[in-house]
Every structure is written in structure tokens, then in C-alpha cells.
Design an enzyme around this catalytic site. Sequence first.
Site, mmCIF file in Angstrom:
data_model
loop_
_atom_site.group_PDB
_atom_site.id
_atom_site.type_symbol
_atom_site.label_atom_id
_atom_site.label_comp_id
_atom_site.label_asym_id
_atom_site.label_seq_id
_atom_site.Cartn_x
_atom_site.Cartn_y
_atom_site.Cartn_z
ATOM 1 C CE LYS A 1 11.256 -12.277 -0.489
ATOM 2 N NZ LYS A 1 12.304 -11.520 0.318
ATOM 3 N N GLY B 1 4.756 -8.559 7.341
ATOM 4 C CA GLY B 1 5.819 -7.565 7.235
ATOM 5 C C GLY B 1 5.298 -6.161 7.487
ATOM 6 N N GLY C 1 3.062 -3.909 2.676
ATOM 7 C CA GLY C 1 1.742 -4.466 2.462
ATOM 8 C C GLY C 1 0.905 -3.635 1.497
ATOM 9 C CD GLU D 1 1.266 -9.845 11.813
ATOM 10 O OE1 GLU D 1 1.478 -8.650 12.102
ATOM 11 O OE2 GLU D 1 2.099 -10.745 11.963
ATOM 12 C CB CYS E 1 3.926 -7.739 14.561
ATOM 13 S SG CYS E 1 3.401 -9.430 14.937
ATOM 14 C CD GLU F 1 5.805 -2.010 13.378
ATOM 15 O OE1 GLU F 1 5.421 -3.049 13.944
ATOM 16 O OE2 GLU F 1 5.758 -1.846 12.138
#
Length: 525
Positions: free
Chosen positions: A197, A250, A255, A272, A306, A404
Site C-alpha cells: 500500500k 511514516g 505509527g 520506522e 526521516c 518534526e
Amino acid sequence: MPSTEPPAAPPTEPARHRRPADLPDRIRHYIDGSHVESIDGDTFDVLDPVTNQTYVRAAAGKKADVDAAVAAARRAFDEGPWPRMLPRARSRILHRVADIVESRDARLAELESFDSGLPITQALGQARRAAENFRFFADLVVAQADDAYKVPGRQINYVNRKPIGVAGLITPWNTPFMLESWKLGPALATGNTVVLKPAEFTPLSASLWAGIFEEAGLPTGVFNLVHGFGEAAGDALVTHPRVPLISFTGESSTGQMIFANAAPHLKGLSMELGGKSPAVVFADADLDAAIDATIFGVFSLNGERCTAGSRILVQRQVYDEFVERYAAQARRVVVGPPHEASTEVGALVHPEHYDKVMGYIEIGKTEGRLVAGGGRPEGFGTGNYVAPTVFADVAPDARIFQEEIFGPVVAITPFDTDDEALALANGVRYGLAAYVWTNDLRRAHSFSQAVEAGMVWLNSNNVRDLRTPFGGVKASGLGHEGGYRSIDFYTHQQAVHVTLGEGHNPTFGKARTPTVTDVAAVADE
């Protein structure tokens, strides 16, 4: 004699935008060897980041589409040849995948750059890395050696690895093709079947996998692809009872939802997640190297990475010099159309993400001293372009220090002592990567072992051997992949115990007194 010709007019924005030839008219799912529309016929718009105009519509997958994909993958696992092939046979097919990717790297990069806004030169590097990922895992699964133990005169114990089943792979929109390969490579090498996906912002390059796998000879049903949104297609994959493991890359907030939704099904998870990685520059560091590396570390891939070192902590003795030189170099970073070879920062992936990054820049203007960038670059009236932006004197409780941003924005903060630097580095919820710049070997190793990060680079920038673990701590992830860690995640490790010669078993239910040997045998279990 000077020319009397009038100066050439600067190129207009439409002239500086290149649309690849032969774009598809529709992006469809790929299920059981066929390209198919969604069962309910639903679609969504896919935007070009330079114009923010719809260039194609993609099938919007829902639970029914995921169910069909999982059923196909499960049939291929239960009845097809892939899980039962010898590792060498699977390896040959995966090497063919790598050959095909390498042979089409320019086209892949062109489509990836167009779809994601990544600079073409960086997209080309990612396409080549995708091929290398397949080669690496194709070789690793053949070279793999498992544990075997001999209990003298009594038993041999060995480990038998088996593919788990249908692997659900959920991938992000930054460097999508490469990150898809990072999951597809080990999942397929170990004999699993997959349902991928991809991110809804960047479905174009993911749609190319079907043709690549067909040409390489992957059996029908082993690879399946469902496009769509996370709350529909992604959640259906996470909660599907016949998908025993999920690999996700993501945002940390997503998550957390995946962790909660997968928990009732006791799925294997590898996640991750986000990062707010520190780059720590001590006064004894090579400033030229540190500035070059930290510029690249936060502005490459449009800052949408990331592991970006988006918090730079600089020792006060060199702080002013560092800020001045860093800001000057950041202002020289070339922002341009993604397809141009000279471009170093292209267009952000989507207007939603552009608005998020610009919102953080406005917050940053109240939290730090703006020394470079700060908005849309001059000459780019449309598209998701952001000038490389640098804030200095940022306090550790500032939002641009803690949260972030995932764009070309960096916060610089001074420190005085090693202990203060460590407190600042560890003072966020994330723990993915860290970068340390110092010529003091003892300090470098002591600091790297104390910093809360899954990966640390000492006087270097993001160069990683594929055999090493990739992953973070705290809010940056759960589990590690890379090398044998990926093999571990995508396989069951079954312990097999074989008795040598005549075995001795504890004896219950007989009219005799248990012996010391009986008791010892029970204790061994």
C-alpha cells in the site's frame, strides 16, 4: 563589438516545467496478476507538485480491494511455488528485478521526480539504490547461515527459517520507489507474498513494480498492490486477520494508530517513524566538513527525509562563525524545477505538506532568529517551493526544535559543555539518528553511546552499510530492519531438536522412585 541583440527573457514557469512522455491515463491496483479498478469504482486525484494540478486519477482502494489482494497473496503462498522455491531460485528472479531497475533508472528517476518533486539527480540515485537493495537481499538469502548446536552425545539443535505468509507493506511518499524496494526485497527473498500500500501522494512509481516483476518472472499473486488512503486501504491491511506482519514507514502519529489497531491481531510489526535528529558540532570539529555535511543532511531530498539533522547544536566557541557560514551557504543552495540537473532543492510533494512546512516557518519567526530563507523563493510564484530556511538561537522548548517539520528548515542552538550538548540532543521525543562532529576520539565514542538514537554517524553523513540495523528508539520506531534483522522479521525461526542415538526420557506413571537423572532431564527442558 558589443551585441545589439536584446537580452534573452528569463524562462517562464511553464517553460521550466517538464511533463514526462507516456504518462498513464489511470493508475490502477494490481491484484493476482491483473491491473484492476477499485471494486466500488472510486478514484482520487494525483497532483503534480510543480503546478498542483491533477495529472492522473488513481484507484482508491477500500476494504474489499484489500480483501481481494490478500486472498490472492494467500493463494500464492499456500498453493504457489514461491515459498517452496530454493533460495537460489528466488535469488535469480530478484537479481533480474535489479537488472531491470538498473536498465530503466533514467525513466524511473524521471517519473519519481515528476511525481514527488525530488531533484532529478537525487531521484536517479534513489532508483539505483533500489536496484542495489534487491541485489543485496538476493545475495543475503543465499549466503545466510543459521545456528546449529550440538549437545555432545545427546542432541543436535538447529534453526529452521520459514516464510511467515502475507506481508503487508505500507510505504511513505518521500523517496517512494527506493523505500518500497527496501521492504519488497527482503519480504520476497525470504519467500513471503506481499500486499503493498504506497502513499497516496506518490502512486506513480509504485505502479511500475507490476511490470518489473512480471518481466523478471515473479509468479502470479506473489506481488499485489492496492492504492488508496491510510484510513481506508491502510487500515484494512493492518487489521486483516490473514496478514500476519506489517512493515510501516511514516509519521509517528500514524505509527501509534497502527500499533493500536494491530494489537488485537497480535501481528508482527516493524515501524520506522519520525525523527528530529541532532547534529552536534564541537569546537574542535572540522568546520568545513561539518558545514557541508549538515547542509546536505537537512536540505537534500527537499528536507523530506526521516534522518535529516534538522537540529544543529554548536559549541559556543565556534557558534557565531558556524551560523554565519552556514546561513551564507544555505542561501546559495539552488532551488529549481525538479527535472533540472542543477537543482538541489525541488518542490515539496503536495500542497498539504507545503502548508504544514510554511506554517512551521511562521512559527519559527517567533521562536528564533531567521538568518536564511523564510518563505517562497524569489521567482517561483506557483508550486510547492520553499527556500532553504535557517533559524539561529533556537531555545530547546521551541516547537521548531521539538517537532518534526520534514522540510528544508533547520534550527541552530548553542551549547557550552558536553553534558549540555547531550541533554539537548536527547531532549526530544524522537530518537532516530544523530551526527557528531569532533576530532576528540574519546568524546566521539562516549557521546555516541550516550545519545538516544538508533543510528549515529561520527564525522560522517548518512553513509550506511546495508548489513547494519536501521531503526530508531523512543517515538522514532519499533524494531530494526537491515541485513539479517530484515531476514529475522520476515521469517519464523523454528527450533528443531534431534536426539542422537538412544534417547533418555523422564519416566512418570511407573511404580518406582524418580532418579537423579530423571530430575536433571526435567530441569533441562
